[in-house]
Design a protein around this motif. Structure first.
Motif, PDB file in Angstrom:
ATOM      1  N   ASP A   1       0.690  -1.401  -0.349  1.00 53.39           N
ATOM      2  CA  ASP A   1      -0.235   0.028   0.082  1.00 53.39           C
ATOM      3  C   ASP A   1       0.667   1.193   0.192  1.00 53.39           C
ATOM      4  N   ALA A   2       2.047   0.885  -0.962  1.00 50.67           N
ATOM      5  CA  ALA A   2       2.975   3.056  -1.232  1.00 50.67           C
ATOM      6  C   ALA A   2       3.693   2.097  -2.123  1.00 50.67           C
ATOM      7  N   GLU A   3       4.378   3.574  -2.347  1.00 49.59           N
ATOM      8  CA  GLU A   3       5.291   3.247  -3.260  1.00 49.59           C
ATOM      9  C   GLU A   3       6.767   2.453  -2.713  1.00 49.59           C
ATOM     10  N   PRO A   4       7.201   2.063  -4.160  1.00 44.01           N
ATOM     11  CA  PRO A   4       8.443   1.001  -3.909  1.00 44.01           C
ATOM     12  C   PRO A   4       9.415   1.817  -3.170  1.00 44.01           C
ATOM     13  N   GLY A   5       9.606   2.782  -3.381  1.00 36.55           N
ATOM     14  CA  GLY A   5      10.563   4.033  -2.880  1.00 36.55           C
ATOM     15  C   GLY A   5      10.629   3.533  -1.210  1.00 36.55           C
ATOM     16  N   ASP A   6       8.985   3.950  -0.821  1.00 31.73           N
ATOM     17  CA  ASP A   6       8.633   4.620  -0.009  1.00 31.73           C
ATOM     18  C   ASP A   6       8.413   3.094   1.509  1.00 31.73           C
ATOM     19  N   LEU A   7       8.318   1.905   0.486  1.00 29.59           N
ATOM     20  CA  LEU A   7       8.147   0.761   1.189  1.00 29.59           C
ATOM     21  C   LEU A   7       9.405   0.363   1.469  1.00 29.59           C
ATOM     22  N   LEU A   8      10.048   0.299   0.660  1.00 33.17           N
ATOM     23  CA  LEU A   8      12.084   0.057   1.057  1.00 33.17           C
ATOM     24  C   LEU A   8      12.546   0.589   1.781  1.00 33.17           C
ATOM     25  N   ALA A   9      12.594   2.056   2.133  1.00 35.53           N
ATOM     26  CA  ALA A   9      12.602   3.042   3.205  1.00 35.53           C
ATOM     27  C   ALA A   9      12.546   2.411   4.318  1.00 35.53           C
ATOM     28  N   ALA A  10      11.242   1.942   4.235  1.00 31.91           N
ATOM     29  CA  ALA A  10      10.452   1.687   5.828  1.00 31.91           C
ATOM     30  C   ALA A  10      10.997  -0.003   6.228  1.00 31.91           C
ATOM     31  N   LEU A  11      11.262  -0.559   5.068  1.00 29.59           N
ATOM     32  CA  LEU A  11      11.357  -2.309   5.228  1.00 29.59           C
ATOM     33  C   LEU A  11      12.698  -1.975   5.829  1.00 29.59           C
ATOM     34  N   VAL A  12      13.738  -1.304   4.897  1.00 28.20           N
ATOM     35  CA  VAL A  12      15.375  -1.662   5.173  1.00 28.20           C
ATOM     36  C   VAL A  12      15.511  -1.734   7.075  1.00 28.20           C
ATOM     37  N   PRO A  13      15.227  -0.689   7.655  1.00 19.78           N
ATOM     38  CA  PRO A  13      15.185  -0.755   9.401  1.00 19.78           C
ATOM     39  C   PRO A  13      15.313  -1.554   9.751  1.00 19.78           C
ATOM     40  N   GLN A  14      13.719  -2.638   9.646  1.00 21.84           N
ATOM     41  CA  GLN A  14      13.228  -3.716  10.008  1.00 21.84           C
ATOM     42  C   GLN A  14      13.508  -4.656   9.875  1.00 21.84           C
ATOM     43  N   ALA A  15      14.417  -4.520   8.662  1.00 15.83           N
ATOM     44  CA  ALA A  15      15.141  -5.929   8.228  1.00 15.83           C
ATOM     45  C   ALA A  15      16.551  -6.147   9.371  1.00 15.83           C
ATOM     46  N   ILE A  16      16.531  -4.918   8.958  1.00 12.29           N
ATOM     47  CA  ILE A  16      18.972  -4.926  10.031  1.00 12.29           C
ATOM     48  C   ILE A  16      18.258  -4.742  11.598  1.00 12.29           C
ATOM     49  N   GLU A  17      17.414  -5.019  11.649  1.00 16.37           N
ATOM     50  CA  GLU A  17      17.222  -4.551  13.121  1.00 16.37           C
ATOM     51  C   GLU A  17      16.650  -6.014  13.776  1.00 16.37           C
ATOM     52  N   GLU A  18      15.868  -6.885  12.645  1.00 10.43           N
ATOM     53  CA  GLU A  18      15.226  -7.758  13.174  1.00 10.43           C
ATOM     54  C   GLU A  18      16.287  -8.820  13.256  1.00 10.43           C
ATOM     55  N   THR A  19      17.298  -8.853  11.680  1.00  9.98           N
ATOM     56  CA  THR A  19      18.654  -9.719  12.053  1.00  9.98           C
ATOM     57  C   THR A  19      19.462  -9.106  13.019  1.00  9.98           C
ATOM     58  N   ALA A  20      19.729  -8.281  13.555  1.00 13.40           N
ATOM     59  CA  ALA A  20      20.301  -7.996  14.984  1.00 13.40           C
ATOM     60  C   ALA A  20      19.818  -8.757  15.974  1.00 13.40           C
ATOM     61  N   ALA A  21      18.296  -8.946  15.944  1.00 17.24           N
ATOM     62  CA  ALA A  21      17.953  -9.258  17.541  1.00 17.24           C
ATOM     63  C   ALA A  21      17.625 -10.821  17.436  1.00 17.24           C
ATOM     64  N   SER A  22      17.895 -11.524  15.902  1.00 21.48           N
ATOM     65  CA  SER A  22      17.930 -13.477  15.888  1.00 21.48           C
ATOM     66  C   SER A  22      19.420 -13.304  16.251  1.00 21.48           C
ATOM     67  N   TYR A  23      20.107 -12.727  15.722  1.00 18.40           N
ATOM     68  CA  TYR A  23      21.772 -13.346  15.550  1.00 18.40           C
ATOM     69  C   TYR A  23      22.096 -12.499  16.668  1.00 18.40           C
ATOM     70  N   LYS A  24      21.878 -12.052  17.884  1.00 16.42           N
ATOM     71  CA  LYS A  24      22.255 -11.364  18.647  1.00 16.42           C
ATOM     72  C   LYS A  24      23.626 -10.906  18.906  1.00 16.42           C
ATOM     73  N   TRP A  25      23.331  -9.552  17.647  1.00 19.89           N
ATOM     74  CA  TRP A  25      24.445  -8.668  17.632  1.00 19.89           C
ATOM     75  C   TRP A  25      24.423  -8.008  19.097  1.00 19.89           C
ATOM     76  N   LYS A  26      25.063  -7.907  19.622  1.00 23.42           N
ATOM     77  CA  LYS A  26      25.091  -6.827  21.075  1.00 23.42           C
ATOM     78  C   LYS A  26      25.331  -5.782  20.976  1.00 23.42           C
TER      79      LYS A  26
END
Length: 247
Positions: free
Chosen positions: A222-247
């Motif tokens: 429900d948004a333009e591709p650029g807007d979607l990706l701008a929102a998805l990038v920080p979510q992906a990295i935060e979830e990666t850091a949490a999943s693999y327990k980056w301190k």
């Protein structure tokens, strides 16, 4: 969901349009207000929101704002650059050696100090980031490159040191042994989303080896591709850091 040998962390997000609006389109609008707004108060507010945006595209407009005719706008731009946390801000901050207004001088000094500390911060993890793969076949090369830049920026903010693209396995092993850092290889891919939007998938492996650890997926619609990706990038990295327990 998790298993003992293969971790798959799926975060399927349906971002509301009001959240996704805080991305490319708004950054461009705020940049125009900061540059052309008639009232200094409006330009100050634009600088503040740009600083809170976490968008690397805000760096240029905020650096330009350091030359605004109104001292309150210059001070707001300096404070916003400190909040933005973009390492590349140091050059434009240090270039303002001719500033005479005490309040702006203090804001510049604080931003310079914070940015230098950010640059000098010891790394927590070592990451080899692969090129972003566009499996939709519909995105512009510029948007794919911007997505990679946002991934790199978010990784840096999360305490990652990024490996050079052509680093040999021997070089990587020696560096990791010397620095005592965990190494990860991240392979990002943009795919069509199940709800008609986009999905950002990040495969995580050991580095310099290729032991598969798992995959993180975030999705929006429900948004333009650029807007979607701008929102998805920080979510992906935060979830990666949490999943693999980056301190």
């Amino acid at each position: 969901m998790r298993s003992s040998s293969h971790l798959v962390a799926a975060l399927l997000l349906a971002f509301p349009t009001t959240v996704l609006a805080q991305t490319d389109a708004q950054t461009a609008s705020l940049a125009r207000t900061l540059k052309q707004g008639v009232a200094p108060a409006h330009r100050v507010q634009a600088a503040r929101v740009l600083g809170d945006s976490e968008d690397p595209e805000a760096l240029g407009p905020l650096c330009a704002g350091l030359a605004d005719e109104a001292p309150e706008v210059r001070a707001a731009a300096a404070k916003a650059l400190e909040v933005l946390g973009e390492p590349g801000a140091l050059e434009c901050l240090e270039a303002r050696t001719d500033e005479q207004e005490p309040s702006v001088q203090r804001a510049l000094a604080s931003a310079v100090s914070a940015t230098k500390a950010l640059r000098a911060r010891p790394a927590r993890v070592y990451v080899m980031l692969g090129e972003v793969k566009d499996s939709t076949g519909t995105l512009s090369p510029e948007l794919v490159k911007l997505t990679e830049a946002r991934l790199r920026r978010k990784l840096f903010q999360r305490g990652a040191e990024l490996a050079p693209a052509k680093q040999s396995e021997a070089e990587a092993k020696a560096l990791l042994a010397k620095r005592k850092l965990p190494g990860y290889r991240l392979l990002p891919e943009i795919r069509p989303g199940s709800a008609g939007g986009l999905k950002l998938s990040v495969v995580c492996m050991r580095y310099p080896g290729k032991q598969l650890l798992g995959t993180v997926e975030v999705q929006g619609a429900d948004a333009e591709p650029g807007d979607l990706l701008a929102a998805l990038v920080p979510q992906a990295i935060e979830e990666t850091a949490a999943s693999y327990k980056w301190k």
